[in-house]
Design a protein around this motif. Structure first.
Motif, PDB file in Angstrom:
ATOM      1  N   PRO A  36       1.090  -1.164   0.030  1.00  0.00           N
ATOM      2  CA  PRO A  36       0.088  -0.167   0.243  1.00  0.00           C
ATOM      3  C   PRO A  36       0.925   1.229   0.052  1.00  0.00           C
ATOM      4  O   PRO A  36       1.824   1.341   0.615  1.00  0.00           O
ATOM      5  CB  PRO A  36      -0.748  -0.166   1.444  1.00  0.00           C
ATOM      6  N   VAL A  37       0.495   2.247  -0.713  1.00  0.00           N
ATOM      7  CA  VAL A  37       1.256   3.545  -0.778  1.00  0.00           C
ATOM      8  C   VAL A  37       1.112   4.207   0.749  1.00  0.00           C
ATOM      9  O   VAL A  37       0.040   3.829   1.378  1.00  0.00           O
ATOM     10  CB  VAL A  37       0.556   4.368  -1.808  1.00  0.00           C
ATOM     11  N   LYS A 213      -7.257  -0.996  -5.863  1.00  0.00           N
ATOM     12  CA  LYS A 213      -6.643  -2.211  -6.418  1.00  0.00           C
ATOM     13  C   LYS A 213      -5.079  -1.562  -6.661  1.00  0.00           C
ATOM     14  O   LYS A 213      -4.039  -2.256  -6.111  1.00  0.00           O
ATOM     15  CB  LYS A 213      -6.963  -2.699  -7.683  1.00  0.00           C
ATOM     16  N   PHE A 214      -4.910  -0.408  -7.367  1.00  0.00           N
ATOM     17  CA  PHE A 214      -3.831   0.180  -7.753  1.00  0.00           C
ATOM     18  C   PHE A 214      -2.869   0.573  -6.576  1.00  0.00           C
ATOM     19  O   PHE A 214      -1.728   0.265  -6.590  1.00  0.00           O
ATOM     20  CB  PHE A 214      -3.886   1.151  -9.000  1.00  0.00           C
ATOM     21  N   PHE A 215      -3.498   1.092  -5.700  1.00  0.00           N
ATOM     22  CA  PHE A 215      -3.079   2.040  -4.972  1.00  0.00           C
ATOM     23  C   PHE A 215      -2.901   0.882  -3.392  1.00  0.00           C
ATOM     24  O   PHE A 215      -2.238   1.435  -2.366  1.00  0.00           O
ATOM     25  CB  PHE A 215      -3.649   3.221  -4.470  1.00  0.00           C
ATOM     26  N   ALA A 253      -8.122  12.711  -3.888  1.00  0.00           N
ATOM     27  CA  ALA A 253      -7.756  13.880  -4.581  1.00  0.00           C
ATOM     28  C   ALA A 253      -6.144  14.141  -4.317  1.00  0.00           C
ATOM     29  O   ALA A 253      -5.493  14.507  -5.412  1.00  0.00           O
ATOM     30  CB  ALA A 253      -8.399  15.138  -3.882  1.00  0.00           C
ATOM     31  N   SER A 254      -5.582  13.633  -3.211  1.00  0.00           N
ATOM     32  CA  SER A 254      -4.212  13.692  -2.871  1.00  0.00           C
ATOM     33  C   SER A 254      -3.307  12.579  -3.899  1.00  0.00           C
ATOM     34  O   SER A 254      -2.501  12.937  -4.341  1.00  0.00           O
ATOM     35  CB  SER A 254      -3.883  13.504  -1.418  1.00  0.00           C
ATOM     36  N   LEU A 255      -3.829  11.510  -3.831  1.00  0.00           N
ATOM     37  CA  LEU A 255      -3.028  10.422  -4.303  1.00  0.00           C
ATOM     38  C   LEU A 255      -3.066  10.463  -5.940  1.00  0.00           C
ATOM     39  O   LEU A 255      -2.261  10.160  -6.737  1.00  0.00           O
ATOM     40  CB  LEU A 255      -3.430   8.939  -4.018  1.00  0.00           C
ATOM     41  N   ILE A 263       4.855   3.656  -8.415  1.00  0.00           N
ATOM     42  CA  ILE A 263       3.831   2.346  -8.091  1.00  0.00           C
ATOM     43  C   ILE A 263       3.909   1.457  -9.513  1.00  0.00           C
ATOM     44  O   ILE A 263       4.083   0.197  -9.158  1.00  0.00           O
ATOM     45  CB  ILE A 263       2.419   2.755  -7.941  1.00  0.00           C
ATOM     46  N   ARG A 264       3.917   1.864 -10.688  1.00  0.00           N
ATOM     47  CA  ARG A 264       3.923   1.072 -11.762  1.00  0.00           C
ATOM     48  C   ARG A 264       5.339   0.128 -11.830  1.00  0.00           C
ATOM     49  O   ARG A 264       5.154  -0.952 -12.115  1.00  0.00           O
ATOM     50  CB  ARG A 264       3.708   1.903 -13.015  1.00  0.00           C
ATOM     51  N   HIS A 265       6.275   0.780 -11.717  1.00  0.00           N
ATOM     52  CA  HIS A 265       7.300   0.259 -11.649  1.00  0.00           C
ATOM     53  C   HIS A 265       7.497  -0.941 -10.430  1.00  0.00           C
ATOM     54  O   HIS A 265       8.115  -2.090 -11.050  1.00  0.00           O
ATOM     55  CB  HIS A 265       8.475   1.186 -11.261  1.00  0.00           C
TER      56      HIS A 265
END
Length: 347
Positions: A36-37, A213-215, A253-255, A263-265
């Motif tokens: 998670p970010v 999912k992505f974050f 809004a922030s992310l 994140i993608r890397h």
């Protein structure tokens, strides 16, 4: 009422069946970023007050920029599952003309879902009395279908349809008075494939996007719908006031305004490590996305049970008994844990 669909993430039930504490299991049963970010600061007011309009607007403008949806402001929703269940209502409100400019009269209740895929679409429409045609190719979608669903990239096999192909499908659906739903829940890792940039020209298109999912924040229960304004207005009305929490809107809004290239890397790196672990164990890669890998093996059911005994949960499929879906491992230590468990399976 149809039977519930077995989804990933059932660690509590798995631990009850195979032992161990849920927190000690390695959960690879879902397609969620395992790292998670870092959470940005959330203003105290977002916790203290009901989410006011400015929070919704800030999230929508940030989502527009992140998704590249042009003039369309994506609508925040409490998880895309919440709007999947509203799709039958969208069709019923006014027949084929409910979400289209066309004048075609209603002649049937047929829905097409490119399958196999996320099962809640068929369940939602089937429970509402629609006839659901599970088609294996978009070429099988015809003028008799009032709505078509394409998950892109697809879950669980990772199949991808080009933007040109989906635009042509939209145009066919619109000509017959139908609607195209494109679910891009796993689309953030490869945004170039998204239809979001074309949405303002495609009036009978609805796009669903997942945030968690992505974050790596699936517990937030947040998603976005992209469609023309009157469709979004109806969805917003049906969801009712304060459907999305203030903290969720603030985080979005922030992310969305942050640099997500790292994140993608990270997802690409984790995906490559997972596939290497699976192939080393003799599993055949059947497909996948940056967030999961689908493997095939004739003894998939036995491998599933073997992994559960090692307190590793993956996803099996009743309709494809030789498939197993593996979510991303969080780190090299988890790669080793999975690899050692797989190598210990007696074939």
């Amino acid at each position: 009422m149809s039977a519930p669909i077995a989804h990933g993430g059932g660690i509590t039930a798995a631990a009850a069946a195979f032992g161990g504490r849920p927190e000690d299991w390695l959960d690879l049963s879902t397609g969620i970023n395992p790292s998670p970010v870092a959470l940005p600061d959330i203003p105290a007011m977002a916790w203290h007050r009901l989410p006011d309009r400015h929070l919704v607007d800030e999230a929508r403008f940030a989502a527009r920029d992140h998704y590249g949806s042009g003039a369309i402001l994506p609508l925040p929703v409490p998880g895309t599952q919440s709007v999947i269940q509203l799709l039958p209502r969208l069709l019923r409100q006014g027949g084929r003309g409910a979400a289209t400019d066309d004048r075609v009269a209603v002649t049937d209740n047929r829905i097409a879902v490119v399958s196999p895929t996320y099962g809640e679409y068929a369940r939602a429409f089937g429970s509402a009395g629609f006839v659901v045609d599970a088609v294996d190719d978009i070429a099988a979608i015809g003028g008799e279908h009032r709505l078509a669903v394409v998950v892109n990239p697809n879950n669980p096999d990772g199949r991808v349809w080009s933007a040109e192909t989906l635009i042509a499908l939209h145009d066919r659906m619109k000509a017959a008075g139908g609607i195209l739903v494109v679910d891009e829940a796993f689309g953030d890792a490869d945004p170039a494939r998204s239809l979001a940039a074309h949405a303002q020209e495609l009036s009978n298109l609805i796009i669903f996007r997942s945030f968690g999912k992505f974050f790596g924040l699936a517990g937030l229960r947040l998603g976005f719908a992209i469609a023309r304004e009157d469709i979004l207005a109806r969805i917003e009305d049906w969801l009712g006031p304060w459907a999305v929490s203030g903290p969720a809107l603030s985080l979005a809004a922030s992310l969305f305004r942050s640099d997500v290239s790292a994140i993608r890397h990270s997802l690409d790196k984790r995906s490559a490590a997972l596939q290497a672990t699976l192939t080393s164990a003799g599993l055949r890669i059947r497909g996948g996305t940056a967030l999961f890998t689908l493997a095939a093996d004739s003894r998939a059911s036995d491998i599933y049970t073997h992994l559960c005994r090692h307190h590793i949960l993956v996803r099996k499929f009743d309709y494809a008994p030789d498939w197993l879906r593996f979510g991303l491992t969080p780190d090299p230590a988890a790669d080793r844990r999975l690899g050692e468990a797989l190598q210990g399976f007696e074939r």
